[in-house]
Design an enzyme around this catalytic site. Structure first.
Site, mmCIF file in Angstrom:
data_model
loop_
_atom_site.group_PDB
_atom_site.id
_atom_site.type_symbol
_atom_site.label_atom_id
_atom_site.label_comp_id
_atom_site.label_asym_id
_atom_site.label_seq_id
_atom_site.Cartn_x
_atom_site.Cartn_y
_atom_site.Cartn_z
ATOM 1 N N GLY A 1 0.787 -1.235 0.000
ATOM 2 C CA GLY A 1 0.000 0.000 0.000
ATOM 3 C C GLY A 1 0.811 1.272 0.000
ATOM 4 N N GLU B 1 -8.864 3.858 30.684
ATOM 5 C CA GLU B 1 -8.349 4.787 29.666
ATOM 6 C C GLU B 1 -7.698 6.007 30.303
ATOM 7 O OE1 GLU B 1 -7.903 3.928 26.725
ATOM 8 O OE2 GLU B 1 -9.148 2.132 26.830
HETATM 9 P P1 ADP Z 1 1.447 -1.236 -3.454
HETATM 10 O O1 ADP Z 1 2.690 -0.612 -2.915
HETATM 11 O O2 ADP Z 1 0.939 -2.277 -2.532
HETATM 12 O O3 ADP Z 1 1.561 -1.667 -4.870
HETATM 13 P P2 ADP Z 1 -0.417 0.588 -4.583
HETATM 14 O O4 ADP Z 1 0.489 1.285 -5.515
HETATM 15 O O5 ADP Z 1 -1.310 -0.416 -5.185
HETATM 16 O O6 ADP Z 1 0.379 -0.070 -3.397
HETATM 17 O O7 ADP Z 1 -1.261 1.683 -3.810
HETATM 18 C C1 ADP Z 1 -2.603 1.516 -3.501
HETATM 19 C C2 ADP Z 1 -3.317 2.829 -3.502
HETATM 20 O O8 ADP Z 1 -2.895 3.637 -2.427
HETATM 21 C C3 ADP Z 1 -3.049 3.645 -4.739
HETATM 22 O O9 ADP Z 1 -3.937 3.339 -5.744
HETATM 23 C C4 ADP Z 1 -3.231 5.065 -4.239
HETATM 24 O O10 ADP Z 1 -4.580 5.435 -4.265
HETATM 25 C C5 ADP Z 1 -2.806 4.985 -2.799
HETATM 26 N N1 ADP Z 1 -1.431 5.433 -2.624
HETATM 27 C C6 ADP Z 1 -0.421 4.684 -2.135
HETATM 28 N N2 ADP Z 1 0.707 5.402 -2.061
HETATM 29 C C7 ADP Z 1 0.432 6.621 -2.537
HETATM 30 C C8 ADP Z 1 1.208 7.817 -2.721
HETATM 31 N N3 ADP Z 1 2.504 7.881 -2.399
HETATM 32 N N4 ADP Z 1 0.577 8.893 -3.236
HETATM 33 C C9 ADP Z 1 -0.724 8.840 -3.565
HETATM 34 N N5 ADP Z 1 -1.495 7.756 -3.416
HETATM 35 C C10 ADP Z 1 -0.943 6.647 -2.897
HETATM 36 ZN ZN ZN Z 2 -5.602 -0.286 27.657
#
Ligand code: ADP
Ligand code: ZN
Ligand code: MG
Length: 610
Positions: A209, A429
């Protein structure tokens, strides 16, 4: 996307129906039709009719005699059996009847052969072909198991991805590294003239991600070249040898389309180290990997095929993949830092309508450890919440709430919790918050809530650092553990009994204490000895011990010591601030959620005010 068709009736079903229909026609309809027009009579009747001059034309076959009557009122054609009747010819001649004997048809041996051998064969082949085609279609748009060696690589042309570096926020180092590749694809001459070899492959590594796939697409978008994308798992097919065939096919296509980018996502699916298999390796995967290695050596880098790959398990990859000339360039795509998170939030927020007062810095500070995908999700959750609340713009509270949704799940507003439990939770908490606030190396309290969440949390205390720190000092680590102890400590002091509510605190505190001893060299006993290694740093980071059983026992004792002393410290802090503990708990019970400022205001006010 594979299109899933509704299951059709098997072909045999249709065959069955056709056969039944043919049988019915054969046994009922055809004979009935024939019956109607041809009437069978005995030989005597035939002779009588001939003598009476009622017969116009006779045709003598091998076994039957067909004859036409003069008057065709109802029956147009008669039929009778052949009897050895030497007089027949004279009889017919006398009666002046036109007659012929049919010449037995001499089928040529060649025609015979064709009809009885070749034709059925051809029919079978035709049926076979047709079945194949149907099956292929059913196995997913012509790319199924029977289309040997045709790769699934999809061509994403720039117009389709439409993603550029602007869409990738943060990740400046990664973008810089990839910019060179873009530049090369734009202007290969510049590099060739000076004699530089552009790397054939770059490997994007980082946690899930963080935008690895996104970056690869952005490279294609920036360089405006075709983009072949295939996932490692797509190589591994149901037939042995398919994966290798796919690799071959992919590279053939790529070289035809050069300059272009080939992107192999999740390359660890095929690139696993060849000697890591516990069960004697996987032939198919090895073959695929070998083919990939061969192809990468085989093509001319000047042609302009750049191979990008992504993985979150780089440590499992085969060394051969990583040597110079293959994926020698490694581009780390790490979790975003504070500034990175803020800019990712802004990139995604550009797509939604926002209130003017939105402060992304607050959100970014509250989401340390979140990936780009998490942040994109937070923005979307906030927009959904705004709609749910009947607003047309997203405001700060939507964003703050959605941070909690992503971290802890949705609120369980109608969860039934007894007053007694609620009180215990509130003390717990406040215990955390108070311990955190009374230590000098803890992050400030941002929010305390006792509204249960779908993740199972009954309440929680959110701490948000002013500034992001990359290093953790020993003091900070100990203060963290002490803060985790605060919940249970409050229960002990107030209720004189303890509950199961501290299970998550215990787990987290132990994790930190263990890391202090085994990996951070923060214990006197083991000094700077490495006792554990991290197995897959980008995926949860589970560890394995490197030590003898004896040492393992000592490690456990050391961890226990740390936890015990922190627990004592937490109890001490709360005992010293018992009044505030009561006062704050009362306030939290009333409000259910309080902010860090409200908390600090009460904490810093003179105790006499109660
Ligand atoms: P992975 O590293 O697992 O391949 P992805 O490229 O599929 O991750 O990212 C998933 C989604 O998260 C993207 O489609 C985007 O919407 C969001 N995302 C992740 N990193 C960024 C970033 N640096 N800037 C903008 N969006 C991001
Ligand atoms: Zn706790
Ligand atoms: Mg990905």
């Amino acid at each position: 996307m594979k299109e899933i068709k509704p299951p059709k009736k098997p072909i045999l079903f249709y065959y069955g129906i056709a056969i039944v229909i043919l049988l019915l026609l054969n046994s009922f309809i055809f004979p009935a039709v024939m019956e109607h027009s041809v009437k069978e009579v005995d030989y005597g009747t035939f002779l009588n009719m001939v003598e009476d001059g009622k017969v116009k034309e006779v045709e003598i076959n091998d076994n039957t005699i067909m004859f036409k009557p003069v008057k065709t009122n109802k029956v147009k054609l008669y039929k009778t059996g052949v009897i050895d009747d030497p007089q027949l010819v004279t009889r017919l001649h006398d009666a002046n009847v036109k007659f012929t004997k049919v010449i037995p048809r001499e089928t040529s041996p060649l025609l015979n052969f064709i009809l009885s051998w070749i034709l059925p064969f051809l029919i079978f082949i035709a049926i076979g072909q047709w079945l194949m085609k149907r099956m292929q279609n059913r196995l997913g748009g012509g790319s199924g198991a029977l289309s040997f060696g045709k790769s699934n690589a999809k061509v994403y042309v720039e117009a389709q991805t439409g993603i550029t570096f602007k869409d990738v926020a943060g990740q400046d180092e990664a973008k810089e590294a990839l910019q060179e590749i873009v530049d090369f694809l734009h202007n290969p001459k510049k590099y060739r003239e000076i004699g530089a070899n552009i790397p054939k492959g770059a490997l994007l590594v980082g946690p899930p991600g963080t935008g690895k796939t996104l970056l690869a697409k952005a490279v294609a978008g920036e360089s405006k070249v075709p983009f072949f994308s295939i996932s490692g798992s797509e190589f591994v097919e149901m037939f042995v040898g398919m994966g290798a065939a796919r690799v071959r096919d992919l590279f053939k296509q790529a070289q035809e389309k050069a300059p272009c980018i080939v992107f192999i996502d999740e390359i660890d699916a095929i690139g696993k180290s060849r000697n890591s298999g516990m069960m004697g390796g996987n032939d198919e995967r090895e073959q695929t990997l070998n083919q990939l290695l061969t192809e990468m050596d085989g093509f001319d880098p000047d042609k302009g095929v750049v191979i990008l790959a992504a993985t979150n398990r780089p440590e499992t990859l085969d060394k051969a993949l990583l040597r110079p000339g293959r994926f020698d360039r490694r581009v780390p795509v790490e979790l975003p830092d504070l500034a990175g998170r803020e800019s990712i939030l802004k990139v995604h927020a550009a797509k939604v309508k926002l209130e003017d007062n939105v402060d992304f810095n607050v959100i970014a500070r509250a989401t340390s450890g979140a990936s780009g995908a998490d942040l994109a999700n937070i923005i979307n959750e906030a927009a959904l919440r705004a709609v749910r609340m009947g607003r047309t713009k997203v405001n700060q509270s939507d964003l703050e709430e959605s941070v909690e949704v992503v971290i802890a799940g949705y609120q369980r507003k109608n969860a039934v919790i007894s007053m007694k439990d609620k009180l215990t939770i509130a003390y717990h908490e406040i215990g955390h918050a108070l311990v955190a606030a009374k230590q000098s190396h803890s992050a400030p309290v941002h929010k305390i809530t006792i509204i249960p969440r779908t993740s199972g949390a009954l309440g929680y205390t959110m701490q948000v650092d002013e500034h992001e720190t990359i290093l953790m000092t020993k003091e900070q680590a100990l203060d963290k553990i002490t803060t985790f102890m605060g919940g249970r400590a409050a229960e002990e002091i107030i209720n004189k009994t303890i509950t199961s509510g501290a299970s998550n605190d215990i787990e987290q505190a132990t994790k930190i204490a263990r890391a202090m001893v085994t990996r951070f060299g923060m214990s006197d006993e083991f000094d700077m000895m490495a006792l554990e290694t991290v197995n897959n740093p980008y995926l949860g980071g589970d560890t394995s011990l490197l030590v003898s059983a004896d040492t393992a026992a000592k490690i456990d004792a050391e961890i226990l010591n740390i936890i015990k002393s922190c627990h004592q410290k937490a109890i001490r802090i709360l005992e010293e601030n018992k009044d505030k503990l009561h006062e704050l708990t009362k306030f939290l019970l009333e409000k259910e959620t309080i902010t860090g400022e409200e908390f600090m205001k009460i904490l810093e006010a003179k105790t006499a005010e109660i």
